[in-house]
Design a protein around this motif. Structure first.
Motif, PDB file in Angstrom:
ATOM      1  N   VAL A  49      -5.252   5.882   1.051  1.00  0.00           N
ATOM      2  CA  VAL A  49      -4.507   4.550   0.793  1.00  0.00           C
ATOM      3  C   VAL A  49      -4.940   3.944  -0.476  1.00  0.00           C
ATOM      4  O   VAL A  49      -6.092   3.428  -0.560  1.00  0.00           O
ATOM      5  N   SER A  50      -3.764   3.741  -1.216  1.00  0.00           N
ATOM      6  CA  SER A  50      -4.188   2.652  -2.297  1.00  0.00           C
ATOM      7  C   SER A  50      -3.039   1.473  -2.141  1.00  0.00           C
ATOM      8  O   SER A  50      -2.167   1.803  -1.688  1.00  0.00           O
ATOM      9  N   HIS A  51      -3.689   0.368  -2.422  1.00  0.00           N
ATOM     10  CA  HIS A  51      -3.175  -0.837  -2.318  1.00  0.00           C
ATOM     11  C   HIS A  51      -3.410  -1.956  -3.269  1.00  0.00           C
ATOM     12  O   HIS A  51      -4.686  -1.927  -3.855  1.00  0.00           O
ATOM     13  N   SER A  52      -2.767  -2.813  -3.587  1.00  0.00           N
ATOM     14  CA  SER A  52      -2.928  -3.926  -4.362  1.00  0.00           C
ATOM     15  C   SER A  52      -2.410  -5.285  -3.804  1.00  0.00           C
ATOM     16  O   SER A  52      -1.278  -5.375  -3.069  1.00  0.00           O
ATOM     17  N   LEU A  53      -2.973  -6.507  -4.259  1.00  0.00           N
ATOM     18  CA  LEU A  53      -2.488  -7.793  -3.798  1.00  0.00           C
ATOM     19  C   LEU A  53      -1.674  -8.234  -5.022  1.00  0.00           C
ATOM     20  O   LEU A  53      -2.245  -8.265  -6.237  1.00  0.00           O
ATOM     21  N   LEU A  54      -0.540  -9.026  -4.872  1.00  0.00           N
ATOM     22  CA  LEU A  54      -0.218  -9.962  -5.795  1.00  0.00           C
ATOM     23  C   LEU A  54       0.311 -11.272  -4.993  1.00  0.00           C
ATOM     24  O   LEU A  54       0.634 -11.177  -3.927  1.00  0.00           O
ATOM     25  N   GLY A  55       0.240 -12.357  -5.670  1.00  0.00           N
ATOM     26  CA  GLY A  55       0.628 -13.528  -5.242  1.00  0.00           C
ATOM     27  C   GLY A  55       2.077 -13.547  -5.179  1.00  0.00           C
ATOM     28  O   GLY A  55       2.980 -12.841  -5.772  1.00  0.00           O
ATOM     29  N   VAL A  56       2.787 -14.076  -4.251  1.00  0.00           N
ATOM     30  CA  VAL A  56       4.229 -14.155  -3.796  1.00  0.00           C
ATOM     31  C   VAL A  56       4.980 -14.444  -5.089  1.00  0.00           C
ATOM     32  O   VAL A  56       6.099 -13.872  -5.340  1.00  0.00           O
ATOM     33  N   GLU A  57       4.490 -15.730  -5.841  1.00  0.00           N
ATOM     34  CA  GLU A  57       5.032 -16.051  -6.969  1.00  0.00           C
ATOM     35  C   GLU A  57       5.087 -15.162  -8.072  1.00  0.00           C
ATOM     36  O   GLU A  57       6.002 -14.959  -8.805  1.00  0.00           O
ATOM     37  N   GLU A  58       4.006 -14.054  -7.982  1.00  0.00           N
ATOM     38  CA  GLU A  58       4.090 -13.239  -8.986  1.00  0.00           C
ATOM     39  C   GLU A  58       5.051 -11.965  -8.775  1.00  0.00           C
ATOM     40  O   GLU A  58       5.807 -11.457  -9.770  1.00  0.00           O
ATOM     41  N   VAL A  59       5.388 -11.808  -7.477  1.00  0.00           N
ATOM     42  CA  VAL A  59       6.176 -10.781  -7.038  1.00  0.00           C
ATOM     43  C   VAL A  59       7.619 -11.173  -7.338  1.00  0.00           C
ATOM     44  O   VAL A  59       8.436 -10.310  -7.773  1.00  0.00           O
ATOM     45  N   GLY A 113       0.969  -1.141  -0.008  1.00  0.00           N
ATOM     46  CA  GLY A 113       0.152   0.081   0.104  1.00  0.00           C
ATOM     47  C   GLY A 113       0.665   1.180   0.049  1.00  0.00           C
ATOM     48  O   GLY A 113       1.887   1.325   0.407  1.00  0.00           O
ATOM     49  N   VAL A 114       0.285   2.300  -0.381  1.00  0.00           N
ATOM     50  CA  VAL A 114       0.999   3.527  -0.653  1.00  0.00           C
ATOM     51  C   VAL A 114      -0.015   4.621  -0.036  1.00  0.00           C
ATOM     52  O   VAL A 114      -1.275   4.688  -0.348  1.00  0.00           O
ATOM     53  N   VAL A 115       0.493   5.700   0.815  1.00  0.00           N
ATOM     54  CA  VAL A 115      -0.533   7.108   1.245  1.00  0.00           C
ATOM     55  C   VAL A 115      -0.164   7.995   0.079  1.00  0.00           C
ATOM     56  O   VAL A 115       1.171   8.300  -0.093  1.00  0.00           O
ATOM     57  N   VAL A 116      -1.243   8.504  -0.038  1.00  0.00           N
ATOM     58  CA  VAL A 116      -1.331   9.612  -1.027  1.00  0.00           C
ATOM     59  C   VAL A 116      -1.863  10.912  -0.331  1.00  0.00           C
ATOM     60  O   VAL A 116      -2.948  10.812   0.096  1.00  0.00           O
TER      61      VAL A 116
END
Length: 476
Positions: free
Chosen positions: A328-338, A304-307
């Motif tokens: 607060v903007s945030h996003s989910l990615l799988g561990v394997e994706e990252v 997440g990032v605070v704007v």
């Protein structure tokens, strides 16, 4: 790693008193009044934010204010004047008939603590922020007490001083508190005119009329970022005594990052495009890569990032607006994706996170979204959802070089925010002060111990523990 000489030290509380706004100012402008919280304020959990500023022993040749008693006297007198302008900090938070918090501006004052530490500045281990800072240099503000701000001035054995502050995040974001501290310092130096004064006009963040709102798609996006607190089962953080796995402890550390490393990360993140990614976007992408290293197969990793929305809200008054103007903007990615993505690809994802909320429509829609759900308590999902997640909040505007009360520049300044959320928290700040280390960053982190280990092994070239050798070395 260098070991600082003072692993343990004692702080003696010498005096506590209440500092209120100057009496003559109070008679003119501080009649008791209520100040409502904006809809964005209502999204902020009841947490206290800590910040501290370190000063060397003043030289008698350079300043008439050159001992602890004269420094405290100057702090208190200028604080009384600053509170007459920033009067919400001298008020208290109460609940209205709907059970929502609001601010009673009654000039109850600010608790000001004087203390003595039997250690010199050059002996403090700021890297171990939990052992050095909490309940010693930054005062513990009680949540049950409705006061907004608590201050502590600590005399060091070397003759230096540390000013610690703790404030209610529901009333102020970092931008607002920075504005207050600069004004306080300006009033301490020849009582010069303020460079900026606060604006309390809540109509700047009023909900729109129903026929002005384009809501459905916007609501769907906001539903992904924010949620009702009642839909989550409250689980307070576990104490160290009941945690079986020490890796599951969340701890605070302070690092510095050299300018050359920040520039290197930005160069990597911008390698495949004409438009460069910002330093913060590049840093956040690199941090995301490191965090994913502690994840397990099939697990998701949330970043997440605070704007800050002030510059997007279409009014010059927002530059001086008092209160929270953050999303607060945030996003989910799988561990394997990252793990499978390069820093430049992750920087693209981070950039998109910022772009999606760094718009007037987002902040106007957020105000409307909260209005439709009041008095239900809502917060960012990154604060209340379990899982491997970290929030990055930019302290790049932290005005460390400007917090000079008349006896010299700040040697070191940092936020300290073990925020009680379900995820981690990271805040980069400028490392300038009196050492000329411009371009370097100071980075406060509140993370799981297993993430800390990754930062200090795989990320050791970037995340360097703050040490006395770095702080007290000659200027670059």
């Amino acid at each position: 790693m260098e070991v600082n000489r003072a692993e343990k030290y004692n702080v003696k509380i010498c005096r506590k008193e209440i500092t209120a706004a100057a009496a003559e100012a109070e008679a003119k402008s501080l009649k008791e009044r209520f100040l409502s919280l904006s809809n964005i304020d209502l999204l902020i959990p009841h947490v206290n934010v800590g910040v501290f500023f370190c000063y060397r022993k003043p030289s008698p040749l350079l300043s008439p204010v050159n001992n602890f008693s004269s420094m405290v006297a100057k702090l208190k007198s200028s604080l009384a004047n600053a509170l007459a302008v920033f009067y919400p900090f001298a008020g208290e938070v109460v609940l209205n008939a709907a059970g929502e918090p609001e601010l009673l501006c009654n000039n109850r004052g600010v608790e000001f603590i004087e203390a003595y530490a039997d250690v010199g500045l050059d002996q403090l281990d700021f890297y171990d922020a939990d052992g050095t800072v909490v309940r010693k240099l930054v005062p513990k503000k009680k949540k049950a007490d409705g006061g907004v701000l608590t201050l502590q001035a600590t005399e060091m054995k070397c003759g230096g001083m540390i000013l610690g502050c703790s404030f209610d995040h529901r009333i102020s974001d970092a931008y607002t508190f920075n504005m207050f501290v600069i004004a306080w310092a300006e009033m301490a130096v020849d009582a010069k005119e303020l460079s900026i004064g606060p604006i309390f006009d809540r109509s700047l963040l009023s909900p729109r009329q129903a026929n002005e709102v384009v809501s459905f798609e916007q609501d769907l996006k906001l539903d992904q970022l924010y949620a009702h607190v009642s839909s989550y089962s409250p689980q307070p953080p576990l104490s160290p005594s009941v945690i079986q796995n020490p890796d599951q402890l969340t701890i605070s550390r302070i690092y510095y990052i050299e300018a050359k490393e920040i520039n290197r990360l930005q160069s990597i993140a911008s390698s495949n495009r004409l438009r460069r990614r910002t330093k913060l976007e590049s840093f956040t992408a690199y941090l995301w890569k490191l965090i994913a290293r502690v994840g397990k197969s099939g697990q998701v990793c949330r970043m997440g990032v605070v704007v800050d929305g002030r510059r997007r809200l279409g009014s010059s008054k927002m530059n001086a607006y008092f209160g929270n103007v953050i999303s607060v903007s945030h996003s989910l990615l799988g561990v394997e994706e990252v793990e499978g993505m390069g820093i430049e690809e992750l920087a693209d994802v981070v950039h998109q996170l910022v772009v999606e909320v760094d718009r007037e429509e987002h902040f106007r829609g957020l105000v409307d979204w909260v209005e439709e759900r009041r008095p239900e308590v809502c917060m960012s999902k990154i604060y209340i959802e379990e899982g491997l997640s970290v929030l990055v909040s930019s302290g790049r505007r932290f005005p460390i070089a400007d917090v000079d009360f008349g006896w010299g520049k700040t040697m070191l300044g940092s936020y300290y925010f073990p925020w009680e959320g379900k995820g981690g928290y990271v805040m980069p700040m400028p490392m300038s002060g009196d050492k000329g280390k411009d371009g370097d960053w100071l980075v406060y982190v509140y993370l799981l111990a297993e993430i800390i280990e990754v930062l200090e092994t795989i990320g050791a070239d970037v995340f360097r523990p703050i040490t006395s050798n770095y702080l007290f070395s000659s200027q670059k």
